[in-house]
Design a protein around this motif. Sequence first.
Motif, mmCIF file in Angstrom:
data_model
loop_
_atom_site.group_PDB
_atom_site.id
_atom_site.type_symbol
_atom_site.label_atom_id
_atom_site.label_comp_id
_atom_site.label_asym_id
_atom_site.label_seq_id
_atom_site.Cartn_x
_atom_site.Cartn_y
_atom_site.Cartn_z
ATOM 1 N N ALA A 129 16.371 -1.182 -4.332
ATOM 2 C CA ALA A 129 15.348 -0.162 -4.059
ATOM 3 C C ALA A 129 13.948 -0.623 -4.432
ATOM 4 N N SER A 130 13.846 -1.690 -5.228
ATOM 5 C CA SER A 130 12.512 -2.159 -5.642
ATOM 6 C C SER A 130 11.696 -2.641 -4.452
ATOM 7 N N GLY A 131 12.382 -3.026 -3.359
ATOM 8 C CA GLY A 131 11.661 -3.449 -2.167
ATOM 9 C C GLY A 131 10.944 -2.303 -1.479
ATOM 10 N N CYS A 132 11.349 -1.068 -1.787
ATOM 11 C CA CYS A 132 10.701 0.103 -1.175
ATOM 12 C C CYS A 132 9.417 0.481 -1.906
ATOM 13 N N LEU A 133 9.248 0.006 -3.142
ATOM 14 C CA LEU A 133 8.087 0.399 -3.946
ATOM 15 C C LEU A 133 6.764 0.041 -3.277
ATOM 16 N N PRO A 134 6.603 -1.200 -2.760
ATOM 17 C CA PRO A 134 5.330 -1.505 -2.083
ATOM 18 C C PRO A 134 5.057 -0.569 -0.913
ATOM 19 N N LEU A 135 6.106 -0.192 -0.176
ATOM 20 C CA LEU A 135 5.923 0.718 0.961
ATOM 21 C C LEU A 135 5.498 2.104 0.491
ATOM 22 N N LEU A 136 6.100 2.563 -0.603
ATOM 23 C CA LEU A 136 5.758 3.884 -1.127
ATOM 24 C C LEU A 136 4.324 3.929 -1.631
ATOM 25 N N ILE A 137 3.853 2.809 -2.173
ATOM 26 C CA ILE A 137 2.473 2.741 -2.655
ATOM 27 C C ILE A 137 1.500 2.717 -1.478
ATOM 28 N N GLN A 138 1.876 1.980 -0.424
ATOM 29 C CA GLN A 138 0.987 1.831 0.726
ATOM 30 C C GLN A 138 0.858 3.119 1.529
ATOM 31 N N LEU A 139 1.950 3.895 1.618
ATOM 32 C CA LEU A 139 1.970 5.040 2.521
ATOM 33 C C LEU A 139 0.825 6.023 2.306
ATOM 34 N N PRO A 140 0.601 6.534 1.081
ATOM 35 C CA PRO A 140 -0.523 7.470 0.913
ATOM 36 C C PRO A 140 -1.881 6.832 1.175
ATOM 37 N N ILE A 141 -1.996 5.530 0.890
ATOM 38 C CA ILE A 141 -3.261 4.829 1.139
ATOM 39 C C ILE A 141 -3.510 4.745 2.646
ATOM 40 N N ILE A 142 -2.468 4.391 3.400
ATOM 41 C CA ILE A 142 -2.595 4.288 4.856
ATOM 42 C C ILE A 142 -2.958 5.642 5.461
ATOM 43 N N MET A 143 -2.301 6.706 4.970
ATOM 44 C CA MET A 143 -2.588 8.043 5.484
ATOM 45 C C MET A 143 -4.031 8.445 5.198
#
Length: 391
Positions: A97-111
């Motif tokens: 699941a640690s591979g999902c952490l960068p995506l979770l961090i990026q998502l609100p920034i991208i939005m």
Amino acid sequence: MIKIIDSILTWIGQGLRWFESFTGSYVVALLIFAVIVEILFLPFAIKQQKNQIRQAKLRPKEMAIRNKYKGRDDQVTRQKMQQEITEFYQKENFNPASGCLPLLIQLPIIMALYQIVIDPLKYVVGLKGAQISEIAEIIKSTKGIENLHTSQTIPFITYIKELGLDAFSSVEGFLDKVPTLDSLPNFNVFGDFNLGLMPKDEGLSWLLLVPVLVFVFQFASTKLMRKFTYQAPSAQDANMGCSNTVMDITMPLMTTYFAYIMPGAVGIYWVAKNIITFIKQVILAKLMPMPVFTEEDYKAAERELNAKQPKKSKTSGTGSPSGKYVRSLHHIDDEDFEDTRERALAAKAAAEKAAEQEKKEKAAKKTGISAAPLKKDEPEEAEKSENEENN
């Protein structure tokens, strides 16, 4: 907190406006903006690539565990397999699941950054919410348009240019921010092609190419990205493969619909972002390649796993060194079904008799007294042991 975020986005929007003044096109400025965003997210992409490489290195041992349970799809077996894989990952100090952490961090920034793209009057021109609401009311009453979202102001710019600045002179502070029409973002490309318009409002026009391009590029990039990223074994089974196929179609179709009902500039931004993201992933895959394993590597992992397994009893495949009957995982539920119950109970009884005979033989060897002969219906393995003793 919201004010702080708005201030940051306004500052970034001013940078986007500088790019437009430098290039002469808001669309080109969006493309530069997309490149900068991907560069800023590069550390997250590198972190994710390293995580995938580490998971790929564990693949041979994970496949050895999966092969041990191959051929069984019942829930009990799958749970047992998943539990063993989880324990293996824990032993290796790896968290998938640690591979999902960068995506979770990026998502609100991208939005948040996406708001800059769709709301240029606020973040690029610098108008306030109250001013934008007044502008919306003037456009509605003048053009007869009902559905105008004040958080998506790209279409507003086209209407302002059509109506002229004088139509909005009653909006306090508007002429200070927009002294001339040239101070508004320019959505024209190749002359008179206006990407500030929405394909749904233009009928059969060249703007319909934008949602088509969005579908093609997103579908293609999704498919190609899998060739340059690690695909876990769980993502390759039949059920997950079907799910991936559905997602490969569903997500591009959803994005295509949004590109159809939103200004063309947004669709072009999505196309550019897909292309840039794919190029970035290809470069990372070349600089940080995934490990490649041979068939011998997988066999070696299986031998290592088998060497760690407890040895089976000589008496039967369903026996244990303690002499107690242990059901094979491959037949763990045979007793629960009518068509296999009789055979399962017979196998269990035979295994228990064989284990009991083995105990008697061991005791006989210690005392020098021969064990009682087995009946004809008892397992052949125990009978062979008795014949060897008599010889």
